[in-house]
Design a protein around this motif. Structure first.
Motif, PDB file in Angstrom:
ATOM      1  N   VAL A 103       0.818 -33.069 -41.790  1.00 51.47           N
ATOM      2  CA  VAL A 103      -0.860 -33.563 -41.856  1.00 51.47           C
ATOM      3  C   VAL A 103      -0.558 -35.123 -41.682  1.00 51.47           C
ATOM      4  O   VAL A 103       0.284 -35.749 -41.551  1.00 51.47           O
ATOM      5  N   GLU A 104      -1.954 -35.767 -41.355  1.00 47.42           N
ATOM      6  CA  GLU A 104      -1.890 -37.215 -41.243  1.00 47.42           C
ATOM      7  C   GLU A 104      -2.799 -37.654 -42.504  1.00 47.42           C
ATOM      8  O   GLU A 104      -3.643 -37.001 -42.653  1.00 47.42           O
ATOM      9  N   ALA A 105      -2.176 -38.473 -43.184  1.00 42.71           N
ATOM     10  CA  ALA A 105      -2.918 -39.166 -44.180  1.00 42.71           C
ATOM     11  C   ALA A 105      -3.783 -40.335 -43.900  1.00 42.71           C
ATOM     12  O   ALA A 105      -3.355 -41.111 -42.741  1.00 42.71           O
TER      13      ALA A 105
ATOM     14  N   VAL B 155       1.925 -41.238 -41.629  1.00 39.38           N
ATOM     15  CA  VAL B 155       1.164 -42.310 -42.246  1.00 39.38           C
ATOM     16  C   VAL B 155       0.948 -43.369 -41.224  1.00 39.38           C
ATOM     17  O   VAL B 155       1.880 -43.885 -40.635  1.00 39.38           O
ATOM     18  N   ASN B 156      -0.325 -43.987 -41.220  1.00 37.01           N
ATOM     19  CA  ASN B 156      -0.699 -45.145 -40.129  1.00 37.01           C
ATOM     20  C   ASN B 156       0.071 -46.508 -40.737  1.00 37.01           C
ATOM     21  O   ASN B 156      -0.140 -46.750 -42.109  1.00 37.01           O
ATOM     22  N   VAL B 157       0.526 -47.137 -40.033  1.00 38.05           N
ATOM     23  CA  VAL B 157       0.984 -48.414 -40.381  1.00 38.05           C
ATOM     24  C   VAL B 157       0.589 -49.639 -39.649  1.00 38.05           C
ATOM     25  O   VAL B 157       0.569 -49.626 -38.296  1.00 38.05           O
TER      26      VAL B 157
ATOM     27  N   LEU C 277       5.927 -42.416 -39.355  1.00 35.18           N
ATOM     28  CA  LEU C 277       5.081 -43.719 -39.364  1.00 35.18           C
ATOM     29  C   LEU C 277       4.372 -43.772 -38.000  1.00 35.18           C
ATOM     30  O   LEU C 277       5.195 -43.572 -36.902  1.00 35.18           O
ATOM     31  N   GLU C 278       3.150 -43.741 -37.894  1.00 34.84           N
ATOM     32  CA  GLU C 278       2.544 -43.939 -36.860  1.00 34.84           C
ATOM     33  C   GLU C 278       2.354 -45.469 -36.499  1.00 34.84           C
ATOM     34  O   GLU C 278       1.832 -46.052 -37.158  1.00 34.84           O
ATOM     35  N   LEU C 279       2.648 -45.979 -35.454  1.00 38.07           N
ATOM     36  CA  LEU C 279       2.627 -47.199 -34.891  1.00 38.07           C
ATOM     37  C   LEU C 279       1.714 -47.373 -33.677  1.00 38.07           C
ATOM     38  O   LEU C 279       1.604 -46.452 -32.848  1.00 38.07           O
TER      39      LEU C 279
ATOM     40  N   MET D 255       3.838 -42.797 -31.709  1.00 37.55           N
ATOM     41  CA  MET D 255       3.067 -44.030 -31.021  1.00 37.55           C
ATOM     42  C   MET D 255       1.657 -43.328 -31.102  1.00 37.55           C
ATOM     43  O   MET D 255       1.136 -42.368 -30.413  1.00 37.55           O
ATOM     44  N   ASP D 256       0.830 -44.025 -31.846  1.00 39.12           N
ATOM     45  CA  ASP D 256      -0.599 -43.477 -32.323  1.00 39.12           C
ATOM     46  C   ASP D 256      -1.375 -44.087 -30.948  1.00 39.12           C
ATOM     47  O   ASP D 256      -0.978 -45.037 -30.194  1.00 39.12           O
ATOM     48  N   ASP D 257      -2.422 -43.556 -30.593  1.00 35.30           N
ATOM     49  CA  ASP D 257      -3.787 -43.751 -29.720  1.00 35.30           C
ATOM     50  C   ASP D 257      -2.984 -44.313 -28.480  1.00 35.30           C
ATOM     51  O   ASP D 257      -3.334 -45.286 -27.753  1.00 35.30           O
TER      52      ASP D 257
ATOM     53  N   LEU E 238       4.508 -38.955 -29.153  1.00 39.33           N
ATOM     54  CA  LEU E 238       3.305 -39.646 -28.667  1.00 39.33           C
ATOM     55  C   LEU E 238       2.096 -38.875 -29.044  1.00 39.33           C
ATOM     56  O   LEU E 238       2.158 -37.695 -29.090  1.00 39.33           O
ATOM     57  N   LYS E 239       1.136 -39.597 -29.407  1.00 39.88           N
ATOM     58  CA  LYS E 239      -0.317 -39.018 -29.811  1.00 39.88           C
ATOM     59  C   LYS E 239      -1.252 -39.478 -28.739  1.00 39.88           C
ATOM     60  O   LYS E 239      -1.401 -40.583 -28.336  1.00 39.88           O
ATOM     61  N   ILE E 240      -1.690 -38.411 -28.182  1.00 39.21           N
ATOM     62  CA  ILE E 240      -2.811 -38.695 -26.787  1.00 39.21           C
ATOM     63  C   ILE E 240      -4.106 -39.124 -27.777  1.00 39.21           C
ATOM     64  O   ILE E 240      -4.531 -38.250 -28.339  1.00 39.21           O
TER      65      ILE E 240
ATOM     66  N   ALA F 152      -1.962 -33.900 -29.488  1.00 40.03           N
ATOM     67  CA  ALA F 152      -3.470 -34.274 -28.998  1.00 40.03           C
ATOM     68  C   ALA F 152      -4.223 -34.620 -30.110  1.00 40.03           C
ATOM     69  O   ALA F 152      -4.359 -33.636 -31.182  1.00 40.03           O
ATOM     70  N   GLU F 153      -5.174 -35.712 -30.246  1.00 37.37           N
ATOM     71  CA  GLU F 153      -5.773 -35.824 -31.470  1.00 37.37           C
ATOM     72  C   GLU F 153      -7.492 -35.753 -31.017  1.00 37.37           C
ATOM     73  O   GLU F 153      -7.718 -35.650 -29.775  1.00 37.37           O
ATOM     74  N   GLY F 154      -8.165 -35.378 -31.992  1.00 42.63           N
ATOM     75  CA  GLY F 154      -9.570 -35.270 -31.463  1.00 42.63           C
ATOM     76  C   GLY F 154      -9.993 -34.035 -30.978  1.00 42.63           C
ATOM     77  O   GLY F 154     -10.982 -33.774 -30.156  1.00 42.63           O
TER      78      GLY F 154
HETATM   79 CA    CA Z   1      -3.156 -42.285 -36.734  1.00 44.24          CA
END
Ligand code: CA
Ligand code: C2E
Ligand code: CA
Length: 258
Positions: free
Chosen positions: A41-43, A101-103, A133-135, A163-165, A184-186, A220-222
């Motif tokens: 999960v992502e918090a 977790v987003n940092v 950790l999402e940076l 690596m977020d976004d 990596l997150k698209i 992949a997000e969204g």
């Molecule tokens: Ca995120």
């Protein structure tokens, strides 16, 4: 302008109070594999304001970053995440779940961030390898040397990095290879038009190829439609997150979905 300033400073007061009064907490969004099995999960931070109700993170996260309140907020979400990992570790049904977790930059730049994290892991008893950790690219670029040093120190604790976004900032391939990343997150802006816009499809494909050639997994997000997921699966995407599977949910609802 006067009104906007007033609204902002009153929201800052409210946020400070809200943090003290337990109005901020996390929702959890499932991250699934191609078969739809929940991998982790992502918090995501949520604020339930006593008069205004739910306030969007798009509104309060930037405010928290500007005012420094992101430090207690970030710590609160990280602590909740670690404590949840400990509870999940106790059941075979949930022990495999990871927690992202987003940092934010301000949090990561604290001189004692690594020590804070180590202490939190030790105190909570959370399994570090389950924490991710999402940076963001802007965080990394803001001070590459400090980022690389801290990331290596945190990797030694067992914690992983995403690596977020990815693709929305100023990516530099030369720094990317120097970072001890796992994933990596698209970004969802590319996923949204992946079926209708050739450039977005090409970017998504390139990110997947790049990630895999570096030995990283790609999320992949969204993802909102089955057709989007089908495209991404065919291109080799490892994991998926989005309304197609689940919105960010309060803990009890998320657990019912597992
Ligand atoms: Ca995120
Ligand atoms: P993010 O890290 O990119 O988080 C993903 C955002 O996408 C979340 O927005 C989530 O609700 C939304 N989302 C998920 N699935 C879908 C979908 O299928 N379609 C669409 N259109 N959107 C989807 P949210 O919760 O509003 O959070 C916004 C941003 O606020 C996050 O973006 C993140 O950058 C920041 N944020 C949230 N919680 C925290 C936190 O605890 N710490 C820090 N530093 N930042 C946070
Ligand atoms: Ca993101």
């Amino acid at each position: 302008m006067q009104q906007a300033l007033h609204a902002r400073s009153s929201l800052e007061v409210d946020l400070r109070l809200g943090l003290a009064n337990g109005e901020l907490f996390a929702h959890y969004q499932a991250v699934v594999d191609p078969q739809g099995k929940v991998h982790g999960v992502e918090a995501l931070a949520r604020w339930n304001h006593p008069e205004r109700g739910a306030i969007s993170p798009m509104e309060f996260i930037p405010l928290a970053e500007q005012t420094g309140l992101i430090l207690p907020l970030g710590q609160l979400i990280l602590r909740a995440a670690c404590e949840q990992l400990v509870r999940w570790a106790a059941s075979t049904k949930t022990a495999h779940l990871s927690m992202a977790v987003n940092v934010s930059a301000r949090q990561f730049r604290q001189a004692d961030f690594v020590d804070q994290l180590r202490e939190l892991l030790e105190r909570s008893g959370a399994e570090p390898t389950r924490l991710k950790l999402e940076l963001t690219e802007s965080l990394v670029l803001d001070n590459v040397a400090d980022t690389i040093a801290k990331m290596h120190a945190i990797k030694l604790l067992g914690v992983t990095f995403s690596m977020d976004d990815f693709g929305t900032g100023y990516s530099s391939l030369s720094y990317l290879t120097r970072l001890p990343l796992d994933q990596l997150k698209i970004d969802r802006i590319f996923v949204a038009d992946v079926l209708t816009n050739r450039a977005d499809a090409a970017i998504s494909r390139t990110i997947m190829t790049l990630a895999h050639s570096m030995g990283l997994e790609v999320v992949a997000e969204g993802v909102e439609t089955q057709a989007q997921q089908d495209f991404l699966v065919a291109e080799g995407c490892d994991q998926f997150q989005g309304y197609l599977f689940s919105e960010p949910l309060p803990l009890a609802k998320l657990e019912a979905y597992l």
